[in-house]
Structure formats: C-alpha cells, structure tokens
Design a protein around this motif. Structure first.
Motif, short mmCIF file in Angstrom:
data_model
loop_
_atom_site.label_atom_id
_atom_site.label_comp_id
_atom_site.label_asym_id
_atom_site.label_seq_id
_atom_site.Cartn_x
_atom_site.Cartn_y
_atom_site.Cartn_z
N SER C 99 3.78 1.53 -3.20
CA SER C 99 3.07 1.18 -4.44
C SER C 99 2.72 2.41 -5.27
CB SER C 99 1.81 0.40 -4.13
OG SER C 99 0.81 1.26 -3.68
N GLU C 100 2.47 3.55 -4.63
CA GLU C 100 1.99 4.70 -5.37
C GLU C 100 3.08 5.73 -5.67
OE1 GLU C 100 -1.28 4.66 -6.40
OE2 GLU C 100 -1.19 2.67 -5.49
N TYR C 101 4.10 5.76 -4.87
CA TYR C 101 5.09 6.82 -5.03
C TYR C 101 6.47 6.33 -5.43
CZ TYR C 101 1.72 10.05 -3.03
OH TYR C 101 0.61 10.81 -2.81
N THR C 102 6.68 5.05 -5.37
CA THR C 102 7.99 4.58 -5.81
C THR C 102 7.79 3.55 -6.89
OG1 THR C 102 8.01 2.80 -4.21
CG2 THR C 102 9.03 4.86 -3.55
N ARG C 103 8.70 3.50 -7.82
CA ARG C 103 8.63 2.47 -8.83
C ARG C 103 9.26 1.21 -8.28
NH1 ARG C 103 11.89 3.93 -12.80
NH2 ARG C 103 12.64 5.63 -11.49
N GLY C 106 12.78 1.23 -8.59
CA GLY C 106 13.44 2.42 -8.06
C GLY C 106 14.32 2.11 -6.87
N ARG C 107 15.27 2.99 -6.62
CA ARG C 107 16.23 2.78 -5.55
C ARG C 107 15.58 2.75 -4.19
NH1 ARG C 107 21.78 4.65 -6.12
NH2 ARG C 107 22.98 2.84 -5.54
N LEU C 108 14.75 3.78 -3.95
CA LEU C 108 14.12 3.93 -2.64
C LEU C 108 13.24 2.71 -2.33
CD1 LEU C 108 13.63 5.90 -0.25
CD2 LEU C 108 11.56 6.58 -1.45
N LEU C 114 13.85 -4.19 0.70
CA LEU C 114 14.88 -5.10 1.21
C LEU C 114 14.88 -5.10 2.73
CD1 LEU C 114 17.20 -6.98 0.39
CD2 LEU C 114 18.74 -5.05 0.59
N SER C 115 14.82 -3.89 3.30
CA SER C 115 14.87 -3.82 4.76
C SER C 115 13.65 -4.52 5.36
CB SER C 115 14.98 -2.37 5.23
OG SER C 115 13.76 -1.72 5.08
N LEU C 116 12.52 -4.45 4.66
CA LEU C 116 11.33 -5.13 5.18
C LEU C 116 11.47 -6.64 5.10
CD1 LEU C 116 8.54 -2.89 3.71
CD2 LEU C 116 9.23 -3.13 6.09
N ASP C 117 12.02 -7.12 3.98
CA ASP C 117 12.22 -8.56 3.86
C ASP C 117 13.12 -9.06 4.97
OD1 ASP C 117 10.62 -8.64 1.72
OD2 ASP C 117 12.19 -8.80 0.21
#
Lengths: 270, 284, 292, 288
Positions: C99-103, C106-108, C114-117
């Motif tokens: 939430s704080e470091y990736t948009r 964003g790709r990351l 996705l991997s969490l889903d």
C-alpha cells in the motif's frame, strides 16, 4: 508493537527448543485411519506402563503407513489389510480383525441379498428395490473411494473391477458411510461390521445384511466363518527389536483386548 | 539512527517480507509440479483432459468431469452467496437497528469460523435429507453449493461491509444534497463506489469455494461424472485429493497432485482474469 | 452512517423502491440468520449437554468418545499462536509494502497481489501436503505444532495481507503529506499514525484468518498430526480441535456427541477471541478520536 | 547524510556545512529591507505531461508575507509544493526550472530533502493533525529530528503553542486527542506543529478556507503575527485577506491551458494600481 511481536516469536521458539531436550524414546506410528484410534489407545496404555517411552500415532492411510515403514519415516506402519505380494519384504503383524458388512437403511424391507444380487446392484444392473423384493424405489449405491482397503476387499470378494461399479455416492471414511445410509432409505453400502453393529444398537437407522446366510456379527468374524474380513496390521521394515518389539507384542496381547473391543474390532487370538 | 537509513532499512524489511510471502506461492507451485511430474511425463497432460473416467489404478486419468464439477459448484455457490452477502452488508450498514446489526455481524463472523467439518456434518444430516426428498440421492451438486455458499458468504458480507464503511462522508452528503432517495444513494452511489472492493471480496470467496475440501466431500456424493442436473452427485477436484491421497501411491498419487495443479491453475486464471476486468472497474 | 435515515423520500415511486430494497435486505438477512441459527441450534441440541468444566479440563478417553478435550484445546491454541506470530508481522509488512511503496497499477504490486490471490485459492489439503513435505520433512520439524502453525500461517497470510492493505489504502493521504512536509521518515508515520489507524482493518483480517485457521482440518492432519497427548513443546505433535471433530464424526463410531460438544467449544472460543479483538480495536479508536 | 546532532540550527552558531542554516533574521518587523530569500526562475510543473503552470519567475522576500492569488487550477498549489519538493511524492509529476532558497538549489538531487522540509514548513487547506494526542503531534516531528531531551521538548512545545495562541486554551489537556479540538484549533495546532521545528519559511495552502469566519480571523491574525520572524508564502482565494496581510502578491491566470504568473508586485500596488488588465479585472471582481 512490532518489536514486541518479534520478541514473542523468538521467545516461543526458544521455549520450544529447550523443551525438546527431554525427549524420551519415541516410537512413530503412521498409517490407516481405521487402525489409528485403536493404536493410539494401545499406545497410551503402553506409555502408562513404560513412562520413558512416547508413542506418536499419525494417520494418513494404509499405503502411507506401508511407505513410511519402508522408508524409515515411521518405526511402525499401520494398514487395515494384509500385506500384498509386492509388500512381502516387510514384516506384518495382525493385532485385530475387522469384518466388512453390507448395510441398508433400517427402513428397507429387504432382509437378505444373494451375492449375485449384490453384484448386480453394484454393477447397476438392478436399479430398483422392487427387483429384489423391496418397496419400489431407486437404489442408491454407496461405494468407497478408490484406493481404500475396504474397497479392495469388497472388490476382491465379489471379483469386481473398480471401474465397473455404478455408484450414486462415493464416501471416504467409515462413519460417512453409516451416516449416508442412515439418511437415505434407499441406500446400500458396506462398512465395518463392528461399528455398524454398535450404531444399529444405538438406534442409528442402519441394519447389517447376512452374507451367504451367515449373519454379519462380531462373533462370526471371530470364529472365521464370516467371509468378508481383514486383518488390522502393524508393519515394520525388518524383524522388530527393542521397544518396537515390546510394543507390537503388547498390541497383540490379551492386555489390550478390551481396547480392541472398545473400538468395535475383533481381537486376534494367539 | 538517522531517519534516512531507518527508512532504507524499513524498506528492506518490507521487501524481504513480501518476497517471503510471494515466495511461498512459488514454493507451493514448485512442490506441486515436482510431485506431479512423474505421471505427466509418463502419461502426458492430454490424458487428464478427458472425461472417459477416473480410475488411476487402471491408468484412466480423466479429470475433466471433476474440473467441471468444481467450477459448477463454485459458480452456483457464488450465485447464491453474492447477493445474500451484499444484501447482508447493506442490512448491517443501513437497515438494521444498531443492536441487531451488531449481533448480525457477530453471527457472520462466527459463520466464517465454523469448521468446514461441522458445516459438512450439518449438511449431511440436515440439508441432504431435504434434497433427497425432492430427488435422490440427496448428496449432490446442489447440496455442495448450498454448504459452500454458507461458507463463503461471510467473506463477501464482511468485505462489502468494510468497503461501505469506507465510503467518504462527502458522498452521502452529496447524494443527500441532490435529494436522492436512500435506495438511489445505495444503489447508484455507494455500491458503484465500492464495486472494486466487493469484486475483490467475491473473487476471494470464489477462490475459497474452489479450494474447500472437507464439507464438499461430505455432502456432494463424490461420483466422478459431468453434472447434468443440480441433483446429480459430483466429485470436485479437492474432494478427489482428500478422498484418495491417503491411499494412493506411485502414479496414482502423482495424478492427485495433477488435480491440485489444475485447481491452482484455475484459481490463477480466475485471479488474472478478474484483475484485468477489476482494473477497469477501478478506473471507471 | 445512520444519518442517511434522514433522507427525504420525495416521490411515491422512490418510496416504493426504498421499501423494496429495505425488504430485500431484511429478507436476505433473515435467510442467513435463519440458516445460522438452525446450524447453531442443531449443534446445541446435540452437544450442549456434554460441555462443562470437566469436558474442558480432562483428556480424551476411548479415542475421544468420552473424556474431555484439554490437550486438544491446548494444541489448538498453540498452533494458532504460532500461525499468528508468524503471519501477522509478515502480513503487516507485506501489506505496508503493497500500500505504501507500490502503486496499485505497478508491476511489482500486481505480481505480488496476483500471487497472493492464487495462494488464497490453493486448496487447504494441497497446502497441507506442501507443509508436510517442506516443514515436517525438509526442515525436519516432524509432525509438530510448529509445523502446523507455519502451514496455517501460509494459509491465512493472503487474507491478512489483503484486508490490511485495503485498510491502509483507506487512510487519508493528508497525514502522509503532512508527515512528509514535516520531514518525517516513513517509518515513523507508519508506526505512529498509519498502522494504528488501519488497526481495525488489521484486526478484522486477523479475525477472518483466525476463524479460518481454527476451522482448518485437512492441512493440519498432515502437519501437526493426530496425537491427543498434552503438548509439552512446540515440537510435539498435537491434535487440533477441527481434526478432532473430523475424526470423531467420520472415523470413530459413537463420537458424534463429543464432536458436537467440541464444535460448540470451538465456536465459544471464536466468540471470545473476536470479543477481545473488537474491544481492542474500539479502545484504540476511541483513544485517538474521542469526542470528535 | 548531514544531520547536525548537538546544535539546533537557528541557534547563533556558524555551521557552514549545513545548507539551510540561515543567519539571524535581518529583516525588520515591517519588512523594510527587501532581501530575496527564495528565488524562482522559469519554473514549470507538469503532471504526466500535462502542464500545471510554466514560465514562472519571481522572488520571495525574507520575513515578508507573499500571497499567491488567482482562480483555481492555475498552478498555485503546485508551485507551493515544488518549493518544499512535496511534488516528489506525486507519481508522474515533473518539475523544470530553478528554485533556490538562500542560494541553495532546492532541486539538487543530492540535497537532503528532510533538512529542506525542516526549514520549510507547510500548512494544508484542511487541518490535518495526526490522530494522536496534542502533545504527541508536536513531539513526533521534534523527536524525528533528533531532539529527545524531555525538558527541551516541553519548552519547545510550550513555545510553539504560545506562538499560535493555543496555550491558554489547551495547556491543561495536552494529552487529549488532537482530533477532539475544533477546526480552528486544529489548524492552529498544525501551524504550531510546523513552527516547533523552527523553520525559516512557511508555506500555507489556503489555510483558512476550511474554517468558519471566526476561526479564520484568529488564524489570520496568527499569520500576521508571524511576519518578520518567518517568510510566509500563502495561497488564498480570499482577496480581502490577501490584501490585509500580504506584503507582496503574485497573480496567476490560466493561459493556453497552463497556469502562468501574470503580475508580481507589492501587495498594495497590485490591488490598487495593477499594471495588467487581467489583474485589474480579477481584483475588482470582474473576472475569475
């Protein structure tokens, strides 16, 4: 807050590690879920008599027990059948016997079935109870899942192939079979005789059928006249020795016959 | 410690955690692939994508009926659970008196925590006989869907409720200022504003439904066949694994891992697809 | 947000639609509540008579048909403790990163998301087999509470991350901006402002996770095991309560009564944990914005 | 990174290594000696290629209050945020041109942004105290910048609260939640939170627009009282307010879809004798 959490985790691990130092002699037993409750109880009694021995029983199925015994993951494997030909490199010891009986819902009017009728029902050639003298109604065939020892025994006895059976319900463990048949007036299934006898006595809506005219009772399994029976087997890789030997001997002895009966199995007589 | 290096350190800790978290998935996938490799190598994947029977001990590995059953059951479950879940959230948030709302929330949270075994047991002793009375054998696609719906409903309800709670006050004020009715405010303002979150909740719920094992095993009959009606007994991929894993060896065991692999691929496809369309919702 | 009650219903058509939506909400709630109560009463009917202090404090006898569930409760709580102690920090950290470091686009972020889903959708039994192969065998933990807890941590991680992340994303940007304008580090603002404000979401996620963890059967059979002895350490095998319930209903004839009773205890345990969590969240919230 | 530990900048001590150590305020309270502190040259900011404003060149004088006025969307706020580099936080935002404070290039990539922001405080449109106690709100930035001495903390907090006039109102309940204060009090607390770091420059983005007239008046008086001690840049839509408090005023307008500076002058000059017709129209209420 985070740091506190981290500390707790570390503390917890250390606590865990420190306490394992007092490990006594441990026997690991894995395998059949049918045998596991019995062996767990036997283990508890054995622990009482031998305070420096700990017996950990894990379930996971007969094949698992045999594999673990062979690979050494477990000291003893449990199987709810006798050893197959390709497993003869292992050492098996029967600690109890269990019969497999055909059960119907208690409301079913059918009193007995011939072997041929049972085969036809399971092959889907007879699909209505009226064909075998019951009240008209579609037969619900309750079969065991592929790989289960009970299924193998049943198939062997009736000379059937798994893929030929036309089942309406496929179940896993024993009690699921009893509950399924108890809930369906038109169901037919096969389960462990001892437990079915117990459940019927408790008022569960199931009844056992005779096989070839021999009533499915614990007695008839004990005297060997009931045709569908299997040994509950403890499996070791080699000839057992030490504590393992002591435990297997104990599990065969008369000292545990009450436990065997408590689990609705039949003690093996030496 | 200077703030800059502290931030840098924080960032590394966070990255490491995220790496572990997503690494776990990779590990699970590698594990699945490794375990199922022998049978894929021996029999080929195409042997699994058939519907001519599942008799792994006899070399028949048709997974297709179970794949269809898994998808049908989860779809039915979400069709039941999504409207009920969203309506539950609306009820909690807008219609129920405070006390009832609180109690209802508790009931939902508890429902989320009821072990699938217990739900399965209840399904087997209560729901299955009811369905049996309509059409035998009772253990069926429908029974499985109902139990699954109960199981995933809390996920939908709780995520929707949380999303509704986060709708900025200004939206309500804006809607009120426009003289919109409560119904219009909820349907035209609040729900669209939270669509992405609700969508995410539903996705999570479907994933859970696909992965559920014990309850499904107990109530759905487990016969390997393509379902042709709601009352047909079916076997899902998960039930297949649970039923046979403990008794399987060799290629049979490996073929069960293929079931797991197929299921994971299904969830992956679902998540990726939802992500694509979900992204559009966010931007809309 | 009950202020919305004050909305003016101007036209009869709108009033009618309002009423029907309200009716639909009540109807749905009635169905769900009805099912839940039915289930609950079924459990109470079969199991309430067995639950008493002795049941909670004695060991199982005769494979669990009689006796209590003390060691099983202890194992369950220990497994839960390990799972939360591992998953909570890991989940919190990952959620913060997301939430704080990736948009969001964003790709990351997309990759991790996705991997969490997918991780959330892996069948529990597969996670269990993985846990067995990875924690029990490869890491050499054997059948143990530690291995069971770690396996559960894998399972609840996605839920935890997702809910915490959405909680963090809902914290208004103003605080981030003003902290930035004051030249404060992100660590400070995270620890002192963002995480406390997102705490209710975190706790909600934790509750969902705990619910799921306590209800888990398949994964635990293969990892924490079947032994119903009182655990002496985290490396002991211990039977979790849901495994116990499964064994009693599906594998042990005559175990149903104690199975229902155990299920009731499990639900009571959930109520207690949930109560504590809600109280904590409320306290944290009121301390920050009381009288506002 | 350079972080002076013992000495707090602002104390009378030579510290040439720290770029933002300013000499003691030379500008008198009436701002009679104009000395340029912030120099902006040919500045342009765009978001994802869409320009917010361009071609802005102006000087901001030490100790004076400079007001930015103009219609919405002409880039005033963007200009403000580029001074303390808050624009860094916005993805897709690019800044071109030159900003320097006391001769130090603000856009220098090697610059310590924290030190910059410490010397350049910012107040936002909506009061945004942290959801913590009043004391923690003021304490956190101080601790963040290395001050841990309890007595020093307390005295700084007291001084800041006195500066914003909150002290008599709340000194007895410093541990109450900040969000329980009224809107005007919250905004003054935010100003105190900026002042507690003893900045040289204060950027204010419509600090009164979210407040009721009474609170707005109090905050306005407060801003006026800061004159001479701080360099204040204030964005406001309230022309009367700008006229009342500002020494200098800059008027912005949207030209060719991008904001640009139309006129910059002494406040009185700009309002009473604007050179540009757009300015005249705007300040007389005919446009905008």
């Amino acid at each position: 807050m985070l740091r506190l959490l981290a500390l707790t985790v570390c503390g917890g691990f250390l606590f865990g590690m420190s306490l394992t130092a007092n490990a006594a002699e441990k026997i690991v037993i894995t395998g059949s879920s049918t045998v596991a409750p019995l062996v767990a109880e036997i283990g508890k009694r054995f622990e009482e008599q031998n305070p420096d021995v700990r017996i950990d029983v894990q379930t996971g199925g007969s094949s698992r027990g045999i594999n673990d015994a062979r690979s050494g993951l477990a000291n003893i494997g449990m199987a709810s059948r006798s050893l197959k030909d390709e497993e003869k490199d292992l050492k098996g010891t029967a600690i109890a016997r269990d019969g497999i009986g055909i059960i119907l819902n208690a409301a079913n009017m059918v009193r007995s079935l011939t072997d041929q009728q049972i085969v036809d029902i399971f092959l889907g050639k007879i699909t209505d109870w009226s064909a075998v003298g019951g009240k008209a109604g579609p037969i619900t065939v309750v079969n065991k899942a592929d790989g289960r020892s009970t299924l193998e025994l049943f198939l062997n006895h009736f000379k059937l192939k798994a893929s030929d059976i036309k089942a309406q319900v496929i179940i896993g463990d024993n009690q699921q079979g009893i509950k399924t048949v108890a809930g369906n007036p038109n169901a037919i299934g096969y389960v462990s005789v001892g437990t079915a006898e117990f459940e019927a006595g408790q008022g569960t809506s199931v009844k056992l059928l005779s096989m070839n005219g021999i009533p499915a009772t614990v007695e008839n399994i004990q005297n060997g006249s009931f045709p569908l029976a299997r040994p509950l087997t403890l499996v070791t890789k080699d000839e057992p020795s030490g504590v393992v030997r002591a435990f297997i001997d104990f599990a065969q002895s008369a000292a545990v016959h009450d436990l065997v009966k408590e689990q609705f199995f039949v003690p093996v007589l030496p | 410690m200077s703030p800059c290096s502290r931030d840098a350190r924080l960032f590394w800790i966070l990255s490491a955690s995220a790496l572990i978290a997503s690494g776990l998935l990779l590990l699970i996938l590698v594990f699945l692939a490794k375990e199922s490799w022998p049978v894929i190598q021996n029999a080929g994947l195409s042997k699994f994508m058939r519907s001519d029977g599942w008799y792994p001990t006899e070399g028949a590995y048709g997974l297709l009926p179970m794949l269809a059953a898994s998808m049908a059951m989860s779809a039915l479950a979400i069709i039941i659970a999504a409207p009920l879940g969203v309506a539950s959230a609306l009820f909690c948030r807008f219609y129920a008196p405070p006390l009832i709302s609180r109690m209802y929330r508790w009931a939902i949270i508890l429902l989320a925590g009821i072990p699938s075994v217990v739900l399965g047991l209840w399904g087997l002793t209560v729901i299955v006989p009811l369905i049996l009375a309509v059409s035998p054998p009772g253990t069926s696609l429908l029974a499985g869907s109902i139990i699954l719906a109960l199981m995933i409903l809390p996920t939908v309800a709780l995520t929707t409720e949380a999303a509704l709670a986060a709708v900025p006050m200004t939206y309500w004020q804006g809607a009120a200022a426009l003289g919109l009715s409560k119904e219009a405010t909820i349907l035209r303002v609040a729900l669209p504003a939270t669509a992405a979150s609700i969508y995410a909740g539903i996705l999570l719920a479907v994933a859970r439904a696909l992965g559920e094992t014990m309850a499904v095993l107990m109530v759905s009959g487990n016969v390997v066949q393509l379902p042709s009606s709601l009352f047909d007994p079916v076997r899902t991929l998960t039930a297949n694994i649970a039923l046979e894993m403990a008794y399987a060896t060799g290629d049979h065991r490996a073929s069960l891992f293929v079931s797991g692999l197929v299921l994971t691929a299904l969830v992956l496809a679902l998540a990726a697809g939802a992500r694509r369309s979900g992204g559009q919702i966010v931007h809309a | 947000m009950r202020e919305s009650r004050a909305f003016d219903l101007s036209s009869p058509r709108a009033a009618w639609r309002d009423l029907s939506l309200q009716a639909a909400a009540w109807f749905a709630a009635a169905i769900v509540a009805g099912m839940f109560l039915w289930l609950l009463f079924d459990l109470l009917w079969h199991g309430a008579a067995r639950v008493d202090w002795t049941f909670l404090t004695t060991t199982p006898k005769s494979s669990g048909r009689s006796g209590g569930i003390a060691p099983i409760l202890a194992s369950t709580l220990l497994i839960l403790f390990v799972a939360i102690a591992v998953a909570a920090p890991l989940g919190l950290a990952t959620a913060v990163l997301l939430s704080e470091y990736t948009r969001r686009e964003g790709r990351l972020g997309q990759m991790i998301g996705l991997s969490l889903d997918v991780l959330a959708g892996v069948p529990s039994i597969v996670v269990g087999l993985f846990g067995n192969a990875f924690f029990c065998v490869w890491l050499g933990l054997g059948f143990s509470i530690l291995a069971g807890g770690l396996t559960l941590a894998c399972m609840i991680l996605p839920i935890l991350i997702r809910t915490t992340e959405s909680g963090l994303r809902q914290v208004p940007d103003e605080w981030r901006l003003s902290a930035e304008a004051l030249g404060m580090s992100r660590a400070t603002i995270l620890i002192h402002v963002l995480i406390p404000v997102a705490a209710p979401a975190l706790i909600a996620g934790l509750m969902l996770g705990i619910g799921r963890a306590m209800a888990e059967t398949a994964a635990l059979v293969f990892t924490s095991g079947y032994v119903d002895r009182m655990p002496a350490s985290f490396l002991d095998s211990g039977r979790a309560i849901s495994v116990h319930i499964y064994d009693l209903t599906m594998n042990v004839a005559g175990g149903d009564k104690n199975a229902y009773a155990s299920a009731l205890v499990l639900i009571a345990l959930l109520i207690i944990i949930n109560g504590i969590a809600v109280a904590l969240a409320d306290r944290a919230l009121t301390r920050r914005v009381s009288a506002a | 990174m350079t972080k002076s530990t013992g000495s707090e900048p602002g104390q009378n001590k030579p510290a040439p290594a720290t770029p933002f150590t300013v000499s003691p305020i030379v500008a008198g309270p009436t701002c009679c000696v104009p000395e340029c502190q912030i120099r902006i040259e040919d500045l342009a900011v765009s978001y994802k290629g869409v320009p917010a404003f361009k071609d802005v060149t102006l000087d901001i004088y030490r100790g004076c209050i400079t007001a930015f006025i103009g219609p919405s969307g002409c880039g005033k706020t963007s200009l403000l945020s580029s001074i303390n580099r808050l624009t860094d936080m916005i993805a897709g935002c690019s800044v071109e041109g030159l900003i320097s404070i006391d001769g130090q290039n603000v856009r220098d990539p090697t610059l310590d942004v924290r030190a910059l922001r410490r010397r350049v405080g910012m107040i936002f449109q909506k009061p945004n105290p942290f959801p913590l106690s009043i004391r923690r709100n003021l304490e956190m930035p101080l601790r963040e910048h290395g001050l841990t001495n309890r007595a020093e903390l307390d005295s700084r907090i007291e001084k800041a609260l006195k500066d914003v006039g909150l002290w008599p109102e709340i000194h007895g309940r410093l541990d109450a939640p900040a969000l329980a204060l009224s809107g005007g009090q919250q905004q003054r607390l935010c100003i105190a939170r900026a002042l507690v770091l003893e900045p040289a420059v204060l950027l204010m983005d419509e600090p009164c627009s979210a407040l009721d007239p009474l609170s707005s008046g109090v905050v306005e008086d407060l801003i006026e009282s800061l004159r001479g001690r701080y360099t204040v840049v204030i964005v406001t839509h309230n022309l009367a307010q700008a006229r009342r408090i500002a020494n200098y005023a800059a008027f912005f307008w949207v030209k060719e879809r991008a904001g640009t500076l139309i006129e910059f002058d002494f406040c009185r000059q700009l309002f009473e004798a604007p050179k540009h017709e757009l300015t005249a129209a705007y300040v007389n209420g005919q446009r905008g």
